[in-house]
Design an enzyme around this catalytic site. Structure first.
Site, mmCIF file in Angstrom:
data_model
loop_
_atom_site.group_PDB
_atom_site.id
_atom_site.type_symbol
_atom_site.label_atom_id
_atom_site.label_comp_id
_atom_site.label_asym_id
_atom_site.label_seq_id
_atom_site.Cartn_x
_atom_site.Cartn_y
_atom_site.Cartn_z
ATOM 1 C CB SER A 166 -43.522 101.983 8.242
ATOM 2 O OG SER A 166 -43.028 103.036 7.467
ATOM 3 C CE LYS A 169 -42.497 99.725 3.375
ATOM 4 N NZ LYS A 169 -43.300 98.592 3.884
ATOM 5 C CE1 TYR A 183 -39.957 99.817 0.840
ATOM 6 C CE2 TYR A 183 -38.350 101.208 1.936
ATOM 7 C CZ TYR A 183 -39.150 100.086 1.929
ATOM 8 O OH TYR A 183 -39.153 99.244 3.012
#
Length: 336
Positions: A179, A197, A193
Protein backbone atom coordinates in the site's frame (compact mmCIF):
# COMPACT_ATOMS: atom_id res chain seq x y z
CA UNK A 1 4.83 2.14 55.93
CA UNK A 2 7.66 0.65 53.78
CA UNK A 3 5.97 -2.74 54.03
CA UNK A 4 2.69 -1.26 52.80
CA UNK A 5 4.45 0.36 49.85
CA UNK A 6 6.13 -2.91 48.95
CA UNK A 7 2.79 -4.69 49.17
CA UNK A 8 1.19 -2.05 46.96
CA UNK A 9 4.01 -2.32 44.42
CA UNK A 10 3.81 -6.12 44.41
CA UNK A 11 0.05 -5.94 43.91
CA UNK A 12 0.52 -3.55 40.97
CA UNK A 13 3.07 -5.84 39.35
CA UNK A 14 0.79 -8.84 39.88
CA UNK A 15 -2.13 -6.99 38.26
CA UNK A 16 0.00 -6.02 35.26
CA UNK A 17 1.22 -9.61 34.85
CA UNK A 18 -2.35 -10.92 35.15
CA UNK A 19 -3.52 -8.37 32.57
CA UNK A 20 -0.77 -9.38 30.11
CA UNK A 21 -1.58 -13.05 30.64
CA UNK A 22 -5.25 -12.34 29.97
CA UNK A 23 -4.36 -10.51 26.76
CA UNK A 24 -2.19 -13.42 25.68
CA UNK A 25 -4.93 -15.97 26.33
CA UNK A 26 -7.91 -14.03 25.00
CA UNK A 27 -6.72 -11.85 22.12
CA UNK A 28 -6.14 -13.36 18.65
CA UNK A 29 -2.37 -12.82 18.52
CA UNK A 30 -0.79 -14.65 15.62
CA UNK A 31 2.49 -16.51 16.14
CA UNK A 32 3.25 -18.19 12.80
CA UNK A 33 6.41 -20.10 12.10
CA UNK A 34 8.80 -17.95 10.00
CA UNK A 35 8.92 -18.84 6.32
CA UNK A 36 12.32 -19.88 4.98
CA UNK A 37 13.00 -18.37 1.57
CA UNK A 38 15.73 -20.87 0.72
CA UNK A 39 14.27 -22.82 -2.20
CA UNK A 40 10.92 -21.01 -1.91
CA UNK A 41 9.02 -19.75 -4.97
CA UNK A 42 8.39 -16.01 -4.67
CA UNK A 43 6.24 -14.11 -7.18
CA UNK A 44 6.78 -10.35 -7.41
CA UNK A 45 4.52 -8.13 -9.49
CA UNK A 46 5.74 -4.72 -10.59
CA UNK A 47 9.18 -6.28 -10.40
CA UNK A 48 11.02 -4.44 -13.16
CA UNK A 49 11.95 -1.43 -11.01
CA UNK A 50 11.61 0.30 -7.65
CA UNK A 51 10.39 -1.55 -4.59
CA UNK A 52 9.36 -4.61 -6.60
CA UNK A 53 12.82 -5.16 -8.05
CA UNK A 54 14.44 -4.59 -4.64
CA UNK A 55 12.07 -7.13 -3.05
CA UNK A 56 13.01 -9.67 -5.72
CA UNK A 57 16.72 -9.06 -5.10
CA UNK A 58 16.28 -9.40 -1.33
CA UNK A 59 14.42 -12.71 -1.74
CA UNK A 60 16.95 -13.98 -4.29
CA UNK A 61 19.77 -13.21 -1.85
CA UNK A 62 18.02 -15.52 0.62
CA UNK A 63 17.94 -18.40 -1.86
CA UNK A 64 14.45 -18.00 -3.35
CA UNK A 65 13.32 -18.82 -6.87
CA UNK A 66 11.71 -15.75 -8.42
CA UNK A 67 8.86 -15.21 -10.84
CA UNK A 68 9.17 -11.59 -11.91
CA UNK A 69 6.13 -9.88 -13.45
CA UNK A 70 5.94 -6.48 -15.14
CA UNK A 71 4.40 -4.89 -18.22
CA UNK A 72 7.48 -3.45 -19.94
CA UNK A 73 9.34 -6.42 -21.41
CA UNK A 74 12.60 -4.53 -22.00
CA UNK A 75 12.86 -3.28 -18.41
CA UNK A 76 11.72 -6.69 -17.19
CA UNK A 77 14.60 -8.48 -18.92
CA UNK A 78 17.06 -5.87 -17.65
CA UNK A 79 15.81 -6.42 -14.09
CA UNK A 80 16.00 -10.20 -14.55
CA UNK A 81 19.68 -9.98 -15.50
CA UNK A 82 20.39 -7.67 -12.56
CA UNK A 83 18.66 -9.94 -10.05
CA UNK A 84 20.49 -13.02 -11.32
CA UNK A 85 23.80 -11.47 -10.20
CA UNK A 86 22.73 -11.97 -6.56
CA UNK A 87 22.29 -15.76 -6.70
CA UNK A 88 23.58 -17.77 -3.76
CA UNK A 89 23.54 -21.14 -5.53
CA UNK A 90 23.53 -22.53 -9.07
CA UNK A 91 20.00 -23.90 -8.83
CA UNK A 92 18.24 -20.55 -8.46
CA UNK A 93 16.10 -19.30 -11.33
CA UNK A 94 14.50 -15.97 -12.24
CA UNK A 95 11.46 -16.58 -14.43
CA UNK A 96 10.12 -13.40 -16.06
CA UNK A 97 6.59 -12.80 -17.37
CA UNK A 98 5.58 -9.73 -19.36
CA UNK A 99 2.03 -9.19 -18.15
CA UNK A 100 -0.44 -6.50 -17.14
CA UNK A 101 -1.83 -7.96 -13.89
CA UNK A 102 -4.76 -5.50 -13.91
CA UNK A 103 -6.35 -6.89 -17.08
CA UNK A 104 -7.86 -10.21 -18.13
CA UNK A 105 -7.93 -12.36 -15.01
CA UNK A 106 -8.06 -15.56 -17.07
CA UNK A 107 -4.70 -14.69 -18.62
CA UNK A 108 -3.17 -13.80 -15.24
CA UNK A 109 -4.36 -17.15 -13.86
CA UNK A 110 -3.01 -19.06 -16.86
CA UNK A 111 0.46 -17.51 -16.75
CA UNK A 112 0.80 -17.94 -13.00
CA UNK A 113 -0.24 -21.58 -13.38
CA UNK A 114 2.56 -22.00 -15.92
CA UNK A 115 5.00 -20.33 -13.52
CA UNK A 116 4.02 -22.82 -10.81
CA UNK A 117 4.51 -25.71 -13.20
CA UNK A 118 7.99 -24.38 -13.85
CA UNK A 119 9.14 -23.39 -10.34
CA UNK A 120 6.66 -25.12 -8.05
CA UNK A 121 3.76 -23.79 -5.94
CA UNK A 122 3.93 -20.15 -4.89
CA UNK A 123 5.19 -19.78 -1.33
CA UNK A 124 5.05 -15.98 -1.26
CA UNK A 125 3.30 -13.44 -3.47
CA UNK A 126 4.36 -9.80 -3.25
CA UNK A 127 1.94 -7.41 -4.96
CA UNK A 128 4.06 -4.37 -5.88
CA UNK A 129 2.45 -3.30 -9.16
CA UNK A 130 1.15 0.24 -8.90
CA UNK A 131 1.03 3.73 -10.35
CA UNK A 132 0.36 7.19 -8.94
CA UNK A 133 -1.42 10.31 -10.12
CA UNK A 134 -1.11 13.67 -8.40
CA UNK A 135 -3.53 16.55 -8.86
CA UNK A 136 -6.59 18.30 -7.51
CA UNK A 137 -9.70 16.17 -7.50
CA UNK A 138 -11.54 18.24 -10.14
CA UNK A 139 -8.46 18.40 -12.38
CA UNK A 140 -7.93 14.64 -12.62
CA UNK A 141 -9.65 13.04 -15.62
CA UNK A 142 -12.22 10.48 -14.50
CA UNK A 143 -10.58 7.74 -16.56
CA UNK A 144 -7.50 8.13 -14.34
CA UNK A 145 -9.57 7.13 -11.29
CA UNK A 146 -10.58 3.98 -13.15
CA UNK A 147 -7.00 3.32 -14.26
CA UNK A 148 -5.57 3.63 -10.75
CA UNK A 149 -8.25 1.42 -9.27
CA UNK A 150 -7.53 -1.19 -11.94
CA UNK A 151 -3.74 -1.18 -11.51
CA UNK A 152 -3.39 -0.55 -7.78
CA UNK A 153 -6.36 -2.60 -6.57
CA UNK A 154 -7.36 -5.18 -9.19
CA UNK A 155 -3.68 -5.57 -10.04
CA UNK A 156 -3.34 -7.06 -6.55
CA UNK A 157 -6.67 -8.92 -6.53
CA UNK A 158 -6.00 -10.92 -9.72
CA UNK A 159 -2.58 -12.44 -8.83
CA UNK A 160 -3.78 -13.16 -5.30
CA UNK A 161 -6.91 -14.86 -6.57
CA UNK A 162 -4.75 -16.97 -8.90
CA UNK A 163 -2.55 -18.41 -6.12
CA UNK A 164 -4.63 -18.42 -2.93
CA UNK A 165 -6.51 -21.66 -3.61
CA UNK A 166 -3.27 -23.63 -3.98
CA UNK A 167 -1.88 -22.00 -0.84
CA UNK A 168 -4.98 -23.10 1.09
CA UNK A 169 -4.59 -26.64 -0.23
CA UNK A 170 -0.96 -26.70 0.96
CA UNK A 171 -1.88 -24.89 4.19
CA UNK A 172 1.02 -22.48 3.89
CA UNK A 173 1.96 -19.22 2.21
CA UNK A 174 2.53 -15.50 2.44
CA UNK A 175 0.60 -12.78 0.59
CA UNK A 176 1.93 -9.21 0.63
CA UNK A 177 0.09 -6.07 -0.47
CA UNK A 178 2.20 -2.94 -0.94
CA UNK A 179 0.00 0.00 0.00
CA UNK A 180 1.42 3.41 0.97
CA UNK A 181 1.37 5.88 3.83
CA UNK A 182 -1.20 7.58 1.56
CA UNK A 183 -3.28 4.48 2.30
CA UNK A 184 -3.25 5.42 5.99
CA UNK A 185 -3.85 9.17 5.74
CA UNK A 186 -5.41 11.18 2.93
CA UNK A 187 -3.13 13.85 1.49
CA UNK A 188 -3.89 16.88 -0.69
CA UNK A 189 -3.51 15.90 -4.35
CA UNK A 190 -3.87 12.14 -3.83
CA UNK A 191 -7.64 11.73 -3.97
CA UNK A 192 -7.35 9.20 -6.80
CA UNK A 193 -4.25 7.45 -5.45
CA UNK A 194 -5.13 7.28 -1.75
CA UNK A 195 -8.50 5.67 -2.41
CA UNK A 196 -6.87 2.71 -4.16
CA UNK A 197 -4.30 2.25 -1.41
CA UNK A 198 -6.99 2.40 1.29
CA UNK A 199 -8.86 -0.30 -0.65
CA UNK A 200 -5.89 -2.64 -0.24
CA UNK A 201 -6.23 -2.45 3.53
CA UNK A 202 -9.84 -3.58 3.41
CA UNK A 203 -8.83 -6.43 1.12
CA UNK A 204 -5.91 -7.42 3.37
CA UNK A 205 -7.94 -7.44 6.59
CA UNK A 206 -10.80 -9.44 5.08
CA UNK A 207 -8.50 -11.92 3.35
CA UNK A 208 -6.38 -12.44 6.48
CA UNK A 209 -9.47 -13.51 8.41
CA UNK A 210 -10.29 -16.04 5.68
CA UNK A 211 -6.86 -17.58 5.24
CA UNK A 212 -5.54 -17.54 8.81
CA UNK A 213 -6.99 -21.02 9.60
CA UNK A 214 -4.98 -22.35 6.64
CA UNK A 215 -1.64 -21.14 8.05
CA UNK A 216 -1.43 -18.36 5.45
CA UNK A 217 -0.30 -14.91 6.55
CA UNK A 218 -1.22 -11.62 4.91
CA UNK A 219 1.06 -8.58 5.22
CA UNK A 220 0.17 -5.05 4.20
CA UNK A 221 3.08 -2.63 3.81
CA UNK A 222 2.81 1.15 4.11
CA UNK A 223 6.02 2.59 2.62
CA UNK A 224 6.62 6.35 2.67
CA UNK A 225 7.92 8.30 -0.33
CA UNK A 226 10.55 6.03 -1.84
CA UNK A 227 13.17 6.96 -4.41
CA UNK A 228 11.88 4.91 -7.33
CA UNK A 229 11.63 5.78 -11.04
CA UNK A 230 7.90 6.33 -10.59
CA UNK A 231 8.44 8.70 -7.67
CA UNK A 232 11.08 10.68 -9.59
CA UNK A 233 8.75 11.01 -12.58
CA UNK A 234 5.81 12.05 -10.41
CA UNK A 235 7.92 14.64 -8.55
CA UNK A 236 8.50 16.55 -11.78
CA UNK A 237 4.82 17.44 -12.04
CA UNK A 238 3.74 17.29 -8.38
CA UNK A 239 1.46 20.17 -7.40
CA UNK A 240 2.85 22.64 -4.86
CA UNK A 241 0.64 21.72 -1.90
CA UNK A 242 1.51 18.03 -2.16
CA UNK A 243 5.18 18.80 -2.61
CA UNK A 244 5.32 20.98 0.52
CA UNK A 245 3.39 18.45 2.62
CA UNK A 246 5.60 15.61 1.39
CA UNK A 247 8.71 17.48 2.51
CA UNK A 248 7.66 16.91 6.13
CA UNK A 249 8.87 13.30 5.83
CA UNK A 250 12.11 11.82 4.53
CA UNK A 251 12.55 9.84 1.30
CA UNK A 252 13.46 6.18 1.73
CA UNK A 253 15.61 4.00 -0.50
CA UNK A 254 13.90 0.99 -2.14
CA UNK A 255 16.49 -1.47 -0.79
CA UNK A 256 15.66 -0.43 2.79
CA UNK A 257 11.92 -0.69 2.18
CA UNK A 258 12.33 -4.11 0.55
CA UNK A 259 14.34 -5.50 3.47
CA UNK A 260 11.63 -4.46 5.96
CA UNK A 261 8.81 -5.84 3.80
CA UNK A 262 10.51 -9.22 3.30
CA UNK A 263 11.48 -9.48 6.98
CA UNK A 264 7.95 -8.76 8.18
CA UNK A 265 6.35 -11.01 5.57
CA UNK A 266 8.44 -14.09 6.37
CA UNK A 267 7.72 -13.54 10.08
CA UNK A 268 4.00 -13.37 9.34
CA UNK A 269 3.40 -9.82 10.59
CA UNK A 270 0.21 -8.19 9.34
CA UNK A 271 1.46 -4.59 9.21
CA UNK A 272 4.79 -3.48 7.80
CA UNK A 273 5.75 0.12 8.59
CA UNK A 274 8.88 2.19 8.11
CA UNK A 275 10.70 4.73 10.27
CA UNK A 276 9.38 6.87 13.12
CA UNK A 277 6.57 8.42 11.05
CA UNK A 278 5.45 5.00 9.86
CA UNK A 279 5.53 3.61 13.39
CA UNK A 280 3.31 6.44 14.61
CA UNK A 281 0.89 6.03 11.70
CA UNK A 282 0.66 2.29 12.34
CA UNK A 283 -0.43 2.87 15.92
CA UNK A 284 -2.82 5.69 14.94
CA UNK A 285 -4.51 3.63 12.21
CA UNK A 286 -4.46 0.16 13.79
CA UNK A 287 -8.21 0.17 14.34
CA UNK A 288 -9.30 -3.47 14.33
CA UNK A 289 -6.34 -4.71 12.28
CA UNK A 290 -4.82 -8.06 13.31
CA UNK A 291 -1.97 -7.90 15.82
CA UNK A 292 1.24 -9.92 15.81
CA UNK A 293 2.38 -9.52 19.41
CA UNK A 294 1.44 -8.35 22.88
CA UNK A 295 3.99 -5.56 22.42
CA UNK A 296 1.90 -4.12 19.56
CA UNK A 297 -1.16 -4.05 21.81
CA UNK A 298 0.67 -2.33 24.64
CA UNK A 299 2.13 0.24 22.26
CA UNK A 300 -1.33 1.12 21.03
CA UNK A 301 -2.75 1.36 24.55
CA UNK A 302 0.12 3.52 25.81
CA UNK A 303 0.84 5.78 22.85
CA UNK A 304 -2.44 6.14 20.93
CA UNK A 305 -3.58 9.24 22.83
CA UNK A 306 -0.18 10.90 22.63
CA UNK A 307 0.21 10.20 18.93
CA UNK A 308 -3.30 11.49 18.28
CA UNK A 309 -2.30 14.83 19.76
CA UNK A 310 0.87 14.85 17.67
CA UNK A 311 -1.16 14.06 14.55
CA UNK A 312 -3.36 17.11 15.17
CA UNK A 313 -0.23 19.26 15.08
CA UNK A 314 0.71 17.80 11.68
CA UNK A 315 -2.83 18.20 10.33
CA UNK A 316 -2.85 21.84 11.37
CA UNK A 317 0.47 22.29 9.58
CA UNK A 318 -0.85 20.68 6.41
CA UNK A 319 -4.00 22.85 6.50
CA UNK A 320 -1.78 25.90 6.91
CA UNK A 321 0.21 24.93 3.82
CA UNK A 322 -2.99 24.56 1.79
CA UNK A 323 -4.31 27.94 2.94
CA UNK A 324 -1.02 29.72 2.18
CA UNK A 325 -0.88 28.23 -1.30
CA UNK A 326 -4.49 29.31 -1.94
CA UNK A 327 -3.77 32.88 -0.79
CA UNK A 328 -0.61 33.11 -2.91
CA UNK A 329 -2.45 31.72 -5.93
CA UNK A 330 -5.30 34.22 -5.56
CA UNK A 331 -2.83 37.09 -5.20
CA UNK A 332 -1.02 35.95 -8.32
CA UNK A 333 -4.29 35.76 -10.28
CA UNK A 334 -5.28 39.28 -9.20
CA UNK A 335 -1.86 40.58 -10.25
CA UNK A 336 -2.17 38.96 -13.65
Amino acid sequence: MPGALLLLAATGVALVVAFLLLLYLVLPVNHPKPLSLSGAHVVVTGGSSGIGKSVAIECFKQGAFITLIARNEKRLLEAKREIEKFSVNDKQVVHSISLDVSKDYANVEKLLKQAQEKLGPVDMLVNCAGISVNGKFEDIDTYRFEQLMAVNYLGSVYPTRAVVTKMKERRMGRIVFVSSQAGQVGVFGYSAYSATKYALRGLAESLQMEVKPYNICVTIAYPPDTETPGFVEESQSKILETKLISESSSICQPDYVARIIVKNAVQGKFTSSFGVDGHMLRILTNGMAPVSSIAEILESVIFLGIFRLVSLYFIAGFDSIVRRCLVEREKSEKTD
